[in-house]
Write a protein that holds these residues in place. Structure first.
Motif, PDB file in Angstrom:
ATOM      1  N   HIS A 161       0.833  -1.204   0.000  1.00 38.95           N
ATOM      2  CA  HIS A 161       0.000   0.000   0.000  1.00 38.95           C
ATOM      3  C   HIS A 161       0.872   1.259   0.000  1.00 38.95           C
ATOM      4  N   LEU A 162       1.936   1.241   0.790  1.00 37.24           N
ATOM      5  CA  LEU A 162       2.789   2.427   0.895  1.00 37.24           C
ATOM      6  C   LEU A 162       3.567   2.706  -0.382  1.00 37.24           C
ATOM      7  N   SER A 163       3.655   1.725  -1.267  1.00 34.98           N
ATOM      8  CA  SER A 163       4.348   1.964  -2.530  1.00 34.98           C
ATOM      9  C   SER A 163       3.397   2.545  -3.586  1.00 34.98           C
ATOM     10  N   THR A 164       2.104   2.637  -3.264  1.00 39.93           N
ATOM     11  CA  THR A 164       1.140   3.223  -4.200  1.00 39.93           C
ATOM     12  C   THR A 164       1.046   4.728  -3.962  1.00 39.93           C
ATOM     13  N   ASP A 165       0.387   5.436  -4.868  1.00 36.33           N
ATOM     14  CA  ASP A 165       0.217   6.881  -4.708  1.00 36.33           C
ATOM     15  C   ASP A 165      -0.559   7.202  -3.436  1.00 36.33           C
ATOM     16  N   ALA A 166      -1.615   6.430  -3.182  1.00 35.98           N
ATOM     17  CA  ALA A 166      -2.421   6.664  -1.974  1.00 35.98           C
ATOM     18  C   ALA A 166      -1.548   6.478  -0.734  1.00 35.98           C
ATOM     19  N   GLY A 167      -0.701   5.475  -0.759  1.00 38.49           N
ATOM     20  CA  GLY A 167       0.190   5.207   0.363  1.00 38.49           C
ATOM     21  C   GLY A 167       1.206   6.322   0.545  1.00 38.49           C
ATOM     22  N   LYS A 168       1.715   6.847  -0.567  1.00 39.84           N
ATOM     23  CA  LYS A 168       2.685   7.948  -0.489  1.00 39.84           C
ATOM     24  C   LYS A 168       2.036   9.206   0.068  1.00 39.84           C
ATOM     25  N   ASP A 169       0.796   9.465  -0.324  1.00 40.19           N
ATOM     26  CA  ASP A 169       0.056  10.618   0.217  1.00 40.19           C
ATOM     27  C   ASP A 169      -0.127  10.465   1.723  1.00 40.19           C
ATOM     28  N   LEU A 170      -0.471   9.266   2.122  1.00 39.00           N
ATOM     29  CA  LEU A 170      -0.673   8.961   3.536  1.00 39.00           C
ATOM     30  C   LEU A 170       0.611   9.236   4.321  1.00 39.00           C
ATOM     31  N   ALA A 171       1.741   8.758   3.806  1.00 38.15           N
ATOM     32  CA  ALA A 171       3.016   8.954   4.489  1.00 38.15           C
ATOM     33  C   ALA A 171       3.316  10.447   4.620  1.00 38.15           C
ATOM     34  N   LYS A 172       3.049  11.199   3.538  1.00 34.97           N
ATOM     35  CA  LYS A 172       3.282  12.647   3.562  1.00 34.97           C
ATOM     36  C   LYS A 172       2.407  13.312   4.618  1.00 34.97           C
ATOM     37  N   LYS A 173       1.153  12.888   4.668  1.00 32.77           N
ATOM     38  CA  LYS A 173       0.179  13.503   5.569  1.00 32.77           C
ATOM     39  C   LYS A 173       0.519  13.224   7.033  1.00 32.77           C
TER      40      LYS A 173
END
Length: 123
Positions: A18-30
């Protein structure tokens, strides 16, 4: 000691993807926090498997966090972790019942919600 297969392993594996997807990257940023999650097969504190969900780097690793101190550390039994991660148990209720123990920043801990986990595909 036999390595028992924890149900949490499957969730962490999904989280990793999940963290390698765009949604996952957004989550990590947030969120931008590091969580250490200790999962015990039966009883908190015994034979724990340690995972690090690093929402600064956007990765999931096995083993204790090595970059200083995690923002928050959670301890669960495998069963309770799965319930919280799948949204079947509210983290606040888990904490009040003693099904989840927290060390570290409570404000960081409050951002640790089932929403950070990918919605499970059929397991």
């Amino acid at each position: 000691m036999a390595k028992s297969q924890l149900k949490s392993d499957a969730i962490m594996e999904q989280m990793k993807q999940h963290l390698s997807t765009d949604a996952g990257k957004d989550l990590a940023k947030k969120i931008g926090l590091v969580y250490q999650i200790n999962v015990a097969p039966k009883k908190i504190g015994f034979d724990e498997v340690v995972y690090v969900v690093d929402l600064k780097k956007g990765e999931v690793t096995k083993g204790p966090y090595e970059g200083g101190k995690p923002d928050a550390t959670f301890s669960f039994t495998d069963e309770d972790f799965v319930k919280v991660a799948l949204g079947k148990m509210n983290p606040q209720i888990a904490f009040m019942r003693g099904a989840m123990k927290i060390k570290g920043s409570l404000s960081a801990a409050q951002k640790f919600t089932p929403d950070i986990f990918p919605k499970p595909s059929k397991m």
